[in-house]
Write an enzyme that holds these catalytic residues in place. Sequence first.
Site, PDB file in Angstrom:
ATOM      1  N   ASP A 155      10.530  13.810 -21.298  1.00  0.00           N
ATOM      2  CA  ASP A 155      10.878  14.633 -20.048  1.00  0.00           C
ATOM      3  C   ASP A 155       9.920  14.337 -18.941  1.00  0.00           C
ATOM      4  OD1 ASP A 155      11.125  18.038 -19.000  1.00  0.00           O
ATOM      5  OD2 ASP A 155      11.742  16.271 -17.970  1.00  0.00           O
ATOM      6  N   ASP A 170      12.999  12.608 -12.592  1.00  0.00           N
ATOM      7  CA  ASP A 170      12.776  13.466 -13.713  1.00  0.00           C
ATOM      8  C   ASP A 170      13.735  12.935 -14.682  1.00  0.00           C
ATOM      9  OD1 ASP A 170      13.581  16.926 -14.243  1.00  0.00           O
ATOM     10  OD2 ASP A 170      12.883  15.457 -15.431  1.00  0.00           O
TER      11      ASP A 170
HETATM   12  O1  LIG Z   1      12.350  22.470 -15.108  1.00  0.00           O
HETATM   13  C1  LIG Z   1      12.328  21.570 -14.446  1.00  0.00           C
HETATM   14  C2  LIG Z   1      13.159  20.329 -15.106  1.00  0.00           C
HETATM   15  C3  LIG Z   1      14.308  20.910 -15.729  1.00  0.00           C
HETATM   16  C4  LIG Z   1      15.052  19.707 -16.694  1.00  0.00           C
HETATM   17  C5  LIG Z   1      14.062  18.975 -17.286  1.00  0.00           C
HETATM   18  N1  LIG Z   1      13.117  18.415 -16.508  1.00  0.00           N
HETATM   19  C6  LIG Z   1      12.270  19.543 -15.815  1.00  0.00           C
HETATM   20  N2  LIG Z   1      11.765  21.339 -13.257  1.00  0.00           N
HETATM   21  C7  LIG Z   1      11.711  19.976 -12.470  1.00  0.00           C
HETATM   22  C8  LIG Z   1      12.219  20.484 -10.836  1.00  0.00           C
HETATM   23  C9  LIG Z   1      11.445  21.230 -10.528  1.00  0.00           C
HETATM   24  C10 LIG Z   1      11.335  22.771 -11.283  1.00  0.00           C
HETATM   25  C11 LIG Z   1      10.860  22.412 -12.741  1.00  0.00           C
END
Ligand SMILES: O=C([C@@H]1CCCNC1)N1CCCCC1
Length: 330
Positions: free
Chosen positions: A35, A219
């Site tokens: 991730d 992401d």
């Molecule tokens: O929680 C996340 C993602 C969720 C899915 C998996 N990757 C991380 N963030 C990325 C976008 C900004 C807030 C934090």
Amino acid sequence: DTGSAAAIPINEVDIAYVTPVTIGTPPQTLMLDLDTGSSDLWVFSSLTPSNQVRGQEIYSPTKSSTSKLLSGHTWSIRYGDGSGSRGTVYTDNFTIGGLEVKSQAVQAALEVSSMLTQEQSLDGLVGLGFSALNTVRPSSQLTFFDNARPNLDEEVFTADLKYHATGSYDFGFIDSKKYAGNITYTAVQQSPGYWTHSLSGYSVGSGAFQASQISGISDTGTTLLYLPTAIVTAYYRQVQGAQNSQYYGGYVFPCSSTLPTFTFGIEGARFTIPASYINYTRISPTSTTCYGGLQSSSGLGINIFGDVALKRAFVVFSGTNPPRIGFAIK
Ligand SMILES: O=C([C@@H]1CCCNC1)N1CCCCC1
């Protein structure tokens, strides 16, 4: 050193991709979601309450002769989709695709949210964002990439995610067999810790390219593509019967609708996402209403270039100083 491992979709709509990793001695194999949007390496473990484990493989530190408790350290993470987990920390030998990091911080879950419990094919995450985002306290820990970096042939890792098929993650080298033409690089802003960069613009279907710097994060752990409302409404205006549903929390449309392609720019390069990627999924198995792979980012406070966009490219995450990200056609 180098490493290379599979990126396997966990369901028939590529909601997430998992990669086999090994932890400890003798090696325990878990399937983890690499991730780039977070920086914690956490796993379902022997410490996770059994009523929160539903089919996942677990890491048992007591069964590893090389595990060490990182005494007094804890972690707690909340993801943008509301899921989360928390726990304690061990160090242990950790490998991805033949690349080993000795004494990697492995965050063992003491608690996971129900959304994560329900994802039976996902045994945890490997955060490949910048280590500044790591949640371990009192001292934050380094990501697998940061630990491996000094031994890598090249300070890079690459993502070759595929539509409804298994792709790969490579560490320490750029495999020229995995892309065509040139890699177009663009600058990365590493604060606060995401792979933040800009798109140079977009176009909908055969429409004219709209040059516009659109900042967001690449992401690999986010399923869909989230962009500013103005762009998303321009896209769905071209889709018969599309509507932004409060009930379903985004744009839906009749599954039989014809969708336009969506093109994004990286500097001078252009990547066209096929309509099939944006006809993401039926809202329920027998429904004739479908949910879009392109959605508005207005509720998130950040634009996210998730798998719907990334799977169209061969992506180079370069840990050079300054860091940069590269995209190539494949
Ligand atoms: O929680 C996340 C993602 C969720 C899915 C998996 N990757 C991380 N963030 C990325 C976008 C900004 C807030 C934090």
